[in-house]
Design an enzyme around this catalytic site. Structure first.
Site, PDB file in Angstrom:
ATOM      1  N   GLY A 278       0.820  -1.209   0.000  1.00  0.00           N
ATOM      2  CA  GLY A 278       0.000   0.000   0.000  1.00  0.00           C
ATOM      3  C   GLY A 278       0.852   1.257   0.000  1.00  0.00           C
ATOM      4  O   GLY A 278       2.068   1.214   0.191  1.00  0.00           O
ATOM      5  N   GLY A 280       0.317   5.509   1.229  1.00  0.00           N
ATOM      6  CA  GLY A 280      -0.551   6.536   1.778  1.00  0.00           C
ATOM      7  C   GLY A 280       0.164   7.855   1.892  1.00  0.00           C
ATOM      8  O   GLY A 280       1.325   7.993   1.474  1.00  0.00           O
ATOM      9  N   PHE A 282       1.217   9.115   4.551  1.00  0.00           N
ATOM     10  CA  PHE A 282       2.303   8.938   5.534  1.00  0.00           C
ATOM     11  C   PHE A 282       3.526   8.327   4.869  1.00  0.00           C
ATOM     12  O   PHE A 282       4.660   8.695   5.148  1.00  0.00           O
ATOM     13  CB  PHE A 282       1.796   8.029   6.652  1.00  0.00           C
ATOM     14  CG  PHE A 282       2.745   7.869   7.802  1.00  0.00           C
ATOM     15  CD1 PHE A 282       2.635   8.676   8.915  1.00  0.00           C
ATOM     16  CD2 PHE A 282       3.740   6.912   7.771  1.00  0.00           C
ATOM     17  CE1 PHE A 282       3.496   8.522   9.982  1.00  0.00           C
ATOM     18  CE2 PHE A 282       4.605   6.751   8.832  1.00  0.00           C
ATOM     19  CZ  PHE A 282       4.472   7.566   9.935  1.00  0.00           C
ATOM     20  N   GLY A 283       3.320   7.390   3.959  1.00  0.00           N
ATOM     21  CA  GLY A 283       4.427   6.705   3.297  1.00  0.00           C
ATOM     22  C   GLY A 283       4.002   5.317   2.856  1.00  0.00           C
ATOM     23  O   GLY A 283       2.854   4.904   3.048  1.00  0.00           O
ATOM     24  N   LYS A 299       4.712   0.471   8.171  1.00  0.00           N
ATOM     25  CA  LYS A 299       4.488   1.752   7.497  1.00  0.00           C
ATOM     26  C   LYS A 299       5.744   2.603   7.657  1.00  0.00           C
ATOM     27  O   LYS A 299       6.200   2.868   8.766  1.00  0.00           O
ATOM     28  CB  LYS A 299       3.281   2.469   8.097  1.00  0.00           C
ATOM     29  CG  LYS A 299       2.888   3.749   7.348  1.00  0.00           C
ATOM     30  CD  LYS A 299       1.748   4.473   8.058  1.00  0.00           C
ATOM     31  CE  LYS A 299       0.448   3.744   7.906  1.00  0.00           C
ATOM     32  NZ  LYS A 299      -0.679   4.541   8.464  1.00  0.00           N
ATOM     33  N   ASP A 395     -10.414  11.333   9.231  1.00  0.00           N
ATOM     34  CA  ASP A 395     -10.073  10.871   7.873  1.00  0.00           C
ATOM     35  C   ASP A 395     -10.677   9.494   7.596  1.00  0.00           C
ATOM     36  O   ASP A 395      -9.991   8.597   7.093  1.00  0.00           O
ATOM     37  CB  ASP A 395      -8.549  10.832   7.710  1.00  0.00           C
ATOM     38  CG  ASP A 395      -8.133  10.865   6.241  1.00  0.00           C
ATOM     39  OD1 ASP A 395      -8.951  11.277   5.399  1.00  0.00           O
ATOM     40  OD2 ASP A 395      -6.987  10.483   5.931  1.00  0.00           O
TER      41      ASP A 395
END
Length: 512
Positions: A278, A280, A282-283, A299, A395
């Protein structure tokens, strides 16, 4: 007496120096000189002691024993695990001069009384509970099951908060397991060693410093300070363009389990592209496998992201305090150099967005979609009303809802979450979230409340029911956003009902 900040005990043995994998030598203080047969407190050392209570059944065989067990025969077990302290009912270790703060507690066990063969001596089962600071952290703990057999060491990590300079670790036999196998009176808590180390960096080290060592320490500190200032000047001169955000993490103490960057690098095969699951704000997120076989999701924050630093701190501070079946579980994190990483449980079916809009191969029937809606609602209800901390996620969207192997939903990505306090203003100075999911009053005027999450949840429900992606329906030319599309569909349905009643309003049909 100055407070100490660590404790290392060789339970049931003598003082023992152990060299750790990093080359550091640690002295484990022994308690072999303590009888332990009577129900009272024993002060073993200057700042710690133990208490043992209970009386073994058939204790005539223990009348000369000191409630200490030693491994008999040849073994490959490390010396730390060849002795252990045994108790018929409760065994409590306490340290009464610890500095207040957050601590890592590691409990060492090895089953050295039972056998690992086909005889009756292998039929013994030892089960007890573990309490830290009066709170039960493990129920029905079985050393043999945790270690994968007898004669094998196992280390159980826990966290503890010390607020009044006292740490209490208690082991309690609740009457479960066997009492007469492999011999009479073999039951109750059995512990090999205890490690207590602080998460904070500074420590007075108790009264163990002499004045001479203090003067030497001051001298070394002055030399180090001079060297440090010189290094900083050189660093600024050579790397003027480089910016670090270390100040964001000053004084931060991770209450979750801390991983090293090397561990996570090995787990993800050096963050191999094929392990990426994935991406996002954030990273990137990678799938990984720890050395014990645990599958994780890692993550990774871009080292140049100031926004990511803020989200990292928020995520650690919020989700580490929350536990709910419909919230993703945070295992821990890593702060090492310019590397910031979060470690979560791995969820097999990726995100809800992937299941709804991409060719994932998942078949979401109506009962499954209904259960997903209910699960997300339960997670939000917990955040808003049921948890000790009242949280507004800010969110909620399909990409931030993950699905486990049974397609149960779990809310993730708390990087933008905010505490919701009834006695504080709901006006937010910095609006954050995803366009298309934000409530109008929040997007336009910054009014933040639980209703912002409820609005976002409504959009996600529409996506689940319609199978259409709200963010891909941009209002350009003849295309409508999902909310307008639903509104027109409902309006047209209403007009159709009116037409059946002979009161049709002749309007053009909405665009598809």
């Amino acid at each position: 007496m100055t407070d100490a900040c660590s404790l290392h005990v060789n339970c049931g043995g003598n003082d023992l120096t152990v060299r750790e994998s990093n080359g550091k030598s640690v002295l484990y203080e022994g308690d072999a000189n303590v009888d332990g047969g009577a129900a009272r407190l024993y002060k073993v050392a200057r700042d710690w002691g133990l208490s043992s209570s209970g009386d073994f059944m058939d204790d005539d065989i223990f009348q000369n024993a000191r409630y200490i067990e030693s491994f008999q025969g040849n073994t490959s077990l490390p010396t730390l695990y060849t002795t252990a302290r045994l108790s018929p009912l409760t065994l409590t270790y306490f340290s009464y001069c610890l500095e207040n703060g957050e601590y890592s507690v590691k409990l060492h066990f090895a089953e050295i009384q039972f056998t690992n063969d086909s005889t009756y001596r292998s039929l013994g089962r030892r089960i007890f509970d573990i309490y830290i600071q009066g709170r039960r952290v493990r129920r029905d703990f079985n050393i043999e099951d945790e270690a994968g057999g007898v004669g094998r060491p196992v280390v159980m990590p826990f966290n503890a908060s010390v607020t009044d300079n006292i740490l209490e670790i208690r082991f309690y036999w609740a009457g479960k397991g066997t009492t007469r196998f492999p011999k009479r009176g073999v039951y109750g808590p059995l512990v090999s060693a205890i490690d207590v180390d602080p998460y904070f960096r500074t420590c007075s080290m108790g009264g163990k410093k002499s004045y001479k060592s203090v003067y030497i320490g001051i001298g070394i500190g002055v030399l180090f300070l001079i060297f440090f200032i010189s290094a900083v000047v050189w660093w600024k001169k050579c790397f003027k363009a480089r910016k670090t955000n270390d100040k964001d993490f000053e004084g931060m103490e991770l209450k979750t389990f801390s991983y090293s960057f090397k561990q996570l690098k090995i787990a993800t095969d050096n963050f191999k592209a094929s392990n990426k699951i994935g991406e996002g704000g954030f990273g990137p997120v990678y799938k990984g496998t720890l050395s014990d076989g645990t599958v994780i999701a890692v993550k990774q924050l871009s080292s140049r992201s100031k926004q990511g630093n803020r989200e990292f701190l928020t995520e650690i501070g919020v989700i580490s305090c929350l536990q709910h079946p419909n919230l993703v579980k945070l295992y821990g994190g890593c702060i090492e150099g310019d590397q910031l990483l979060l470690v979560y449980e791995y969820l097999e079916n990726n995100s809800l967005a992937n299941a709804l809009f991409d060719e994932s191969g998942l078949m979401l029937d109506w009962p499954t979609r209904f259960n997903i809606c209910i699960g997300i609602a339960r997670g939000l209800a917990f955040l808003h009303d049921e948890s000790r901390l009242k949280i507004v996620h800010r969110d909620i969207k399909a990409t931030n809802v993950l699905l486990d192997k049974d397609l149960n939903p779990k809310i993730s990505d708390f990087g933008l979450a905010r505490l919701h306090e009834d006695d504080k203003s709901h006006v937010s100075t910095r609006v954050a979230g995803t366009i298309g999911y934000m409530a109008p009053e929040y997007a336009l005027w910054g009014h933040l409340s639980n209703k912002a999450d409820v609005f976002s949840y409504g959009v996600v429900v529409l996506e689940i029911v319609s199978g259409k992606n709200n963010t891909s329906r941009v209002p350009i030319n003849d295309c409508f956003c999902l909310l307008e599309w639903v509104r027109f569909e409902l309006s047209w349905l209403t007009l159709g009902l009116l037409e059946q009643q002979g009161r049709c309003l002749h309007l053009c049909p909405p665009h598809d």
